[in-house]
Design a protein around this motif. Structure first.
Motif, PDB file in Angstrom:
ATOM      1  N   SER A  60       0.847  -1.186   0.000  1.00  0.00           N
ATOM      2  CA  SER A  60       0.000   0.000   0.000  1.00  0.00           C
ATOM      3  C   SER A  60       0.888   1.243   0.000  1.00  0.00           C
ATOM      4  O   SER A  60       2.123   1.150   0.046  1.00  0.00           O
ATOM      5  CB  SER A  60      -0.920  -0.015   1.221  1.00  0.00           C
ATOM      6  N   ASN A 217      -2.528   6.624   3.312  1.00  0.00           N
ATOM      7  CA  ASN A 217      -2.692   5.194   3.095  1.00  0.00           C
ATOM      8  C   ASN A 217      -4.124   4.781   2.789  1.00  0.00           C
ATOM      9  O   ASN A 217      -4.376   3.663   2.386  1.00  0.00           O
ATOM     10  CB  ASN A 217      -2.181   4.422   4.325  1.00  0.00           C
ATOM     11  N   LYS A 218      -5.074   5.689   2.967  1.00  0.00           N
ATOM     12  CA  LYS A 218      -6.466   5.335   2.687  1.00  0.00           C
ATOM     13  C   LYS A 218      -7.223   6.587   2.266  1.00  0.00           C
ATOM     14  O   LYS A 218      -6.771   7.714   2.485  1.00  0.00           O
ATOM     15  CB  LYS A 218      -7.130   4.698   3.908  1.00  0.00           C
ATOM     16  N   ASP A 220     -10.870   8.216   2.791  1.00  0.00           N
ATOM     17  CA  ASP A 220     -12.208   8.430   3.325  1.00  0.00           C
ATOM     18  C   ASP A 220     -12.497   9.903   3.068  1.00  0.00           C
ATOM     19  O   ASP A 220     -11.751  10.769   3.529  1.00  0.00           O
ATOM     20  CB  ASP A 220     -12.252   8.136   4.822  1.00  0.00           C
TER      21      ASP A 220
END
Length: 493
Positions: A60, A217-218, A220
């Motif tokens: 990732s 890393n993500k 949202d």
């Protein structure tokens, strides 16, 4: 033109204690980055790897992407980035197809790779792997036409193919991206799209100037908007899907994006209606580029100042490429006429790895045949119509799905849509559409949407059936999988 390694050497030496890369574990300086990169380069060579060997990367978004890029560039190795959102069978295929000698990644991903290959757990083994090695730059001769990466296609039309990209290809793409995003020494680069692909070119841009990179890393939407504000990100790469998700976030506050100077959108065209909404909320922050794995990111470029004036265009021809639109016989068509988009220049790959047949089908007389349909105006601006394989032929008449999608997207309650052809005994193909609403509680029905199409399109272009769904199938890069919907109806039939 230099190599990525030669450019990186200058930056690493010059910027010393300046912040270089931040991820969830903290920030390292350019001096620390230099030490890590040099130690990694020597560790790879000590492992027995030599120039031209392939190193697969499966993880990732994290700092090691940047370190591996530079170390691989310095040693003449070839990186094989694998999107960690792919299926394990695709992991196996890419590792095996590329002939990778080493696979570096996170344990939970490595365990899904079943083909025989030496593995390095980036969390448990990486620090030990590089420690104790020299912190001086390796002395390996690398040229601008040497391979730097095998970038695999998304595989939406068959097995993924490894586009062979050279140092020249990568630098051409990064310089072009730097131009369209207007990057300067004051910028902070953000990454939330996969560093295995598009966002990687922004990482190369950061190395031109010695900029700080912040790796997320993500994604949202609400948290990400707060992250952008907190980190004062000024330049970032996003696919249109992510931009759309941000502006549809409840209580979206554009002020939180005040530090953003440029959002480079690529990966797929954004519907004009959605683009205009984004521009009205964000102001002139969106720049658009068009490219492929085979000619990454910047075949055309649309600076943010121009996008509002030409929202239906993906930009003017970039500086490292020539573009022609041709008919089925390869003859250039006049301005304004639809044909297949082709290009050549220092942006275009060498070919597909170990796939001469596909290379010969795609590269003809030095020209890359993109498979995209479009037209160019007299000033050199390209408008994409659709993928050649996505065109619907109904009753002998051509219908481009994007044209119908643009009309459906005019409805204020439509968030996303995908138009595709379904086999029809009478007409050859019928036009179907799947639609996602901005709010599931909205009372929008099929008849209302078909009437919208009827009022804006020729009768043969309106969908025969429209289904309202909760989501559209997408690949790991956020692109809508039109083929998956077509296949679904073919199986039903």
């Amino acid at each position: 033109m230099e190599t990525l390694g030669a450019l990186a050497r200058k930056t690493l030496v010059r910027h010393g204690e300046k912040p270089a890369v931040k991820d969830s574990r903290g920030t390292i300086t350019y001096a620390q980055l230099k030490t890590n990169v040099c130690q990694l380069a020597h560790a790879l060579m000590n492992e027995g790897l030599t120039k031209g060997d392939r190193v697969a990367i499966l993880m990732s978004n994290r700092r090691e992407h940047v370190e591996l890029d530079i170390a691989i560039a310095l040693t003449g190795l070839i990186k094989v980035p694998i999107n960690y959102r792919l299926h394990p069978k695709e992991f196996d295929y890419i590792v095996e197809s590329s002939g990778s000698s080493l696979l570096i990644g996170e344990a939970n991903l490595l365990e899904n790779v079943s083909v025989p290959v030496k593995k390095l757990d980036v969390d448990k083994e990486y620090d030990l792997f590089i420690s104790g090695h020299s912190d001086e730059f390796p002395n390996i001769e690398v040229g601008e036409d040497d391979l730097f990466a095998l970038m695999y296609t998304s595989g939406t039309t068959g097995k993924p193919k490894g586009g062979m990209l050279t140092h020249r290809n990568m630098i051409s793409g990064a310089i072009s991206l730097n131009m369209v995003c207007e990057i300067t020494y004051d910028d902070i680069i953000g990454h939330v799209a996969p560093l295995t692909h598009g966002s990687n070119f922004l990482s190369q841009c950061a190395l031109f100037f010695g900029l700080k990179q912040v790796i997320f890393n993500k994604f949202d939407p609400k948290e990400f908007i707060d992250d952008l504000e907190r980190e004062k990100i000024s330049v970032i790469f996003l696919v249109p899907t992510l931009v759309n998700l941000m502006i549809h976030e409840e209580n979206f506050d554009p002020h939180k994006l005040r530090y953003i100077k440029s959002i480079n959108m690529a990966g797929a065209p954004m519907a004009v209606e959605k683009l205009n909404k984004a521009l009205s909320l964000l102001g002139p922050k969106l720049a658009e580029t068009y490219g492929l794995v085979e000619a990454p990111l910047t075949i055309t470029m649309m600076p943010k100042e121009e996008l509002a004036k030409k929202p239906d265009s993906c930009g003017a021809i970039g500086p490292f490429v020539e573009v022609r639109v041709v008919d089925e016989n390869g003859n250039e068509v006049p301005y304004g006429e639809i044909g297949e988009v082709t290009c050549k220049g220092s942006l275009v790959m060498k070919g597909y790895w170990d796939n001469e047949k596909a290379t010969n089908e795609t590269l003809k007389d030095g020209w890359l045949y993109t498979g995209d349909l479009g037209w160019i105006d007299e000033k050199g601006y390209l408008r994409l119509v659709d993928r050649a394989k996505d065109m619907i032929i109904t009753g002998g008449l051509n219908v481009y799905p994007r044209e119908v999608e643009e009309v459906l997207n005019q409805h204020p309650d439509v968030k996303e849509t995908c138009v595709f052809g379904v086999p029809d005994e009478k007409w050859g193909e019928s036009i179907y559409a799947h639609v996602v609403l901005s709010d599931e509680t909205q009372q929008v029905n099929e008849e209302e949407l078909i009437e919208l199409c009827k009022n804006n399109l020729a009768s043969y272009k309106k969908p025969r059936k429209i289904e309202i769904v909760k989501e559209l199938p997408k690949n790991s890069y956020g692109k809508i999988l039109r083929k998956a919907l077509r296949d679904q109806y073919q199986l039903q039939g």
